[in-house]
Structure formats: structure tokens, C-alpha cells
Design an enzyme around this catalytic site. Structure first.
Site, PDB file in Angstrom:
ATOM      1  N   GLY A   1     -17.365  -7.668  -8.727  1.00  9.46           N
ATOM      2  CA  GLY A   1     -18.752  -8.065  -8.537  1.00  9.46           C
ATOM      3  C   GLY A   1     -19.072  -9.276  -9.382  1.00  9.46           C
ATOM      4  O   GLY A   1     -19.368  -9.159 -10.567  1.00  9.46           O
ATOM      5  N   GLY A   2     -18.938 -10.465  -8.797  1.00 13.52           N
ATOM      6  CA  GLY A   2     -19.289 -11.690  -9.504  1.00 13.52           C
ATOM      7  C   GLY A   2     -18.256 -12.200 -10.481  1.00 13.52           C
ATOM      8  O   GLY A   2     -18.532 -13.112 -11.260  1.00 13.52           O
TER       9      GLY A   2
ATOM     10  N   ASN B   1      -7.495  -1.538   2.575  1.00  9.56           N
ATOM     11  CA  ASN B   1      -8.919  -1.224   2.573  1.00  9.56           C
ATOM     12  C   ASN B   1      -9.302  -0.648   3.937  1.00  9.56           C
ATOM     13  O   ASN B   1      -9.032  -1.255   4.975  1.00  9.56           O
ATOM     14  CB  ASN B   1      -9.734  -2.484   2.259  1.00  9.56           C
TER      15      ASN B   1
ATOM     16  N   GLY C   1     -13.726 -11.498  -5.742  1.00 10.84           N
ATOM     17  CA  GLY C   1     -14.160 -11.597  -4.358  1.00 10.84           C
ATOM     18  C   GLY C   1     -14.642 -12.971  -3.957  1.00 10.84           C
ATOM     19  O   GLY C   1     -13.863 -13.843  -3.581  1.00 10.84           O
TER      20      GLY C   1
ATOM     21  N   CYS D   1     -20.042  -0.260   2.831  1.00 13.11           N
ATOM     22  CA  CYS D   1     -20.331  -1.547   3.484  1.00 13.11           C
ATOM     23  C   CYS D   1     -21.786  -1.615   3.928  1.00 13.11           C
ATOM     24  O   CYS D   1     -22.236  -0.778   4.708  1.00 13.11           O
ATOM     25  CB  CYS D   1     -19.415  -1.756   4.685  1.00 13.11           C
TER      26      CYS D   1
ATOM     27  N   ALA E   1     -22.781 -10.999   6.474  1.00 15.87           N
ATOM     28  CA  ALA E   1     -22.978  -9.856   7.372  1.00 15.87           C
ATOM     29  C   ALA E   1     -21.918  -9.951   8.470  1.00 15.87           C
ATOM     30  O   ALA E   1     -22.228  -9.953   9.665  1.00 15.87           O
ATOM     31  CB  ALA E   1     -24.386  -9.859   7.960  1.00 15.87           C
TER      32      ALA E   1
END
Length: 303
Positions: A244-245, A100, A266, A131, A70
Site C-alpha cells: 500500500g503506497g 493471486n 504495486g 477487490c 476500476a
């Protein structure tokens, strides 16, 4: 290494591997570890119109199969990115970089994108409407097809470079959001951003993160990301960047079979700073194993 080449919105990449925004800073920190010019490109840290300190700490938490963050889009603001970060990056990265961009209002997205569109180093604008760790803006634009389309249309009118919209998985129907962005002029779609998650400290009986919730990333989310990439790439005609992963060359092949033209890595960069380098090195061997001649030929192959 022509076997690894892909074309992303009109620009040829030597390979499809792209470190994801927020996990690679502005590049030069990783350039101290290896030659980052081996990358297809990378997406730099999420940039907003004004500087942001981000959320209060603690803002990172480990969890089985991944992590929660966060951070809250901490960044120096677009002026400093252009005057300080991009010149430092230019000394160690000779390719076009993906910018980005995040915002909290339509005019902020337009302003920041317009500024970065003028920079020679920037090849693509990745507009983050997804986000989950900031209050106001961010994901609120990405959870509605109409709002996502409004951002897409406004940015497209203001810039010349390809606009790639980064979508949130925290929606009921991601395909409708993607199609709305395509109809509004998007040149590509990035997905997925982090899932919304939380942890509670059993000793304090309070949420671990000061923000209470955060973005869940890491290998545990790969099947969700793969499913969404498959669904979206089947529904749109523009390129999809899958993420993603992803943590291995096999994962990259799987993402491309699902329909991804390029693949972002990521959380794996935070575990192993050489993750992207290693994946690029391993790809030819994995391609040989599965009798794949070129990566271009397998895009969407699972369909």
C-alpha cells in the site's frame, strides 16, 4: 546478499520484495526490461475461474499522490493462465510464483485455487477477498469476518500449498477479519488492497470512471497501510505481507518494522517499471544507514 533473506510460509526468499498483483502482469513483460529473478517472488495478475473482460472504460484515473483503477479483474481465466501464461513465465522466471485468485462464489475460489495448487511453478496462493472494483463477490467476502473465514476454510481444505488471504482496508475493524482468517487456517495475510475512491470531471460533472468508483492506490495510502499492517501483525501469529503506497527502500524498512515479513510494491511499478529492481539495489545501503544487519531481525521491531 544473505542480509536480505526472509522466510515466507516456509519458503526462503532472497529478499522481501514482491511486485503486487495487477501491476506486474504475468511477469514476462517486465522480463524484457530486467532480470526478474532478482525479485523475492511476484504475485501474478488476479485470476478467476472464467475469463473476464473487465469493466467498461475509462477505468484508470490519476489523482494527487496516486491513482484510481476500476479494471475489474480482466484476465483470461484459469485454464488459459495454466496453458499459456505459466509456460511463457517459466522461460524467464525460475522461482516459485504467487498465484493471486479472485472469485464471485465460494465454489469458484475453491475450483481456481485447486487448479493452480497443482502447478509446480506456484509456491503460494494469494486469495483476494478484497477487490473493490467488481460487482458481487470480491470485497463482499472480505468485509465480514465470517465470510472471509468461510473462503479461507474452504480453500485450505482443497489445496496443499500455503494460503495467504488478501484483505480489504474498506472495513471498520481489519483485525477481526484477519484473526478470523487465521483461525480458519490461513498461512499468511496480505494487506492492504486499494481503498475505495472516486473523482468527478468538472466539465462533464460526471464521475471520471465508468464504474463510478475505483481502487485508490499510490504513495498517499502508505500511512493507512502501515497502520493496518502494525495492528494486524500485532494480533496474529502468521506472516503478514505489507503493501500500500510502497515506493522506496525506506518504505520497505518501515513496513517491516511495523510487522511485515515481506513487502509488495504495486502502483510504483506503473510509474517506474524498474521500481522493484531499484528498491532491491538500494536496500543494503539503507540498512547500513540505519545500522540494520539483517532484515529478519527488524520484523515487528516497532512493537
Amino acid at each position: 546478499m544473505g542480509r536480505l533473506k526472509v522466510n515466507l510460509c516456509g519458503t526462503e526468499l532472497e529478499n522481501p520484495i514482491i511486485p503486487a498483483s495487477g501491476t506486474f502482469g504475468y511477469g514476462y513483460e517486465f522480463a524484457e526490461l530486467y532480470d526478474i529473478n532478482i525479485l523475492g517472488t511476484f504475485s501474478f495478475k488476479g485470476t478467476t475461474k472464467e475469463p473476464r473482460f473487465g469493466n467498461p472504460t475509462p477505468r484508470i484515473a490519476e489523482t494527487p499522490g496516486g491513482m484510481l483503477n476500476a479494471v475489474g479483474l480482466q484476465n483470461p481465466g484459469v485454464d488459459k493462465v495454466i496453458s499459456e501464461e505459466l509456460p511463457k513465465l517459466k522461460k524467464c522466471f525460475s522461482k516459485k510464483v504467487m498465484a493471486n485468485v479472485s472469485g464471485f462464489a465460494l465454489d469458484e475460489y475453491v475450483y481456481t485455487c485447486r487448479r493452480l495448487d497443482e502447478e509446480e511453478q506456484v509456491g503460494w496462493l494469494e486469495v483476494n477477498v478484497s477487490c473493490p472494483n467488481v460487482h458481487g463477490g470480491g470485497m463482499s467476502f472480505g468485509t465480514s469476518p465470517e465470510a472471509a473465514a468461510e473462503v479461507t476454510s474452504a480453500v485450505k481444505k482443497a489445496v496443499n500449498k500455503p494460503v495467504i488471504i488478501k484483505l480489504s482496508p474498506n472495513v471498520t475493524d481489519i483485525v477481526s477479519v484477519a484473526k478470523a482468517c487465521e483461525d480458519a487456517g490461513a498461512d499468511g495475510i496480505s494487506l492492504i488492497n486499494t481503498l475505495l475512491g472516486m473523482r468527478i470531471d468538472l466539465k462533464t460533472k460526471k464521475p471520471v470512471l465508468a464504474n463510478k468508483t475505483g481502487g485508490f492506490s499510490g504513495s498517499a495510502i502508505f500511512p493507512v497501510a502501515l497502520r493496518m499492517v502494525y495492528q494486524v501483525s500485532e494480533a496474529v501469529k502468521i506472516p503478514v505481507i505489507g503493501m500500500g503506497g510502497v515506493s522506496s527502500a525506506e518504505d520497505v524498512i518501515e513496513m517491516m518494522l511495523a510487522g511485515a515479513t515481506a513487502v509488495q510494491v504495486g502502483a510504483a511499478n506503473l510509474v517506474n517499471p524498474f521500481a522493484c529492481r531499484d528498491i532491491i539495489r538500494e536496500l543494503p545501503g539503507v540498512m547500513d544507514k540505519y545500522k540494520i544487519n539483517t532484515l529478519k531481525e527488524i520484523i515487528g521491531g516497532a512493537r
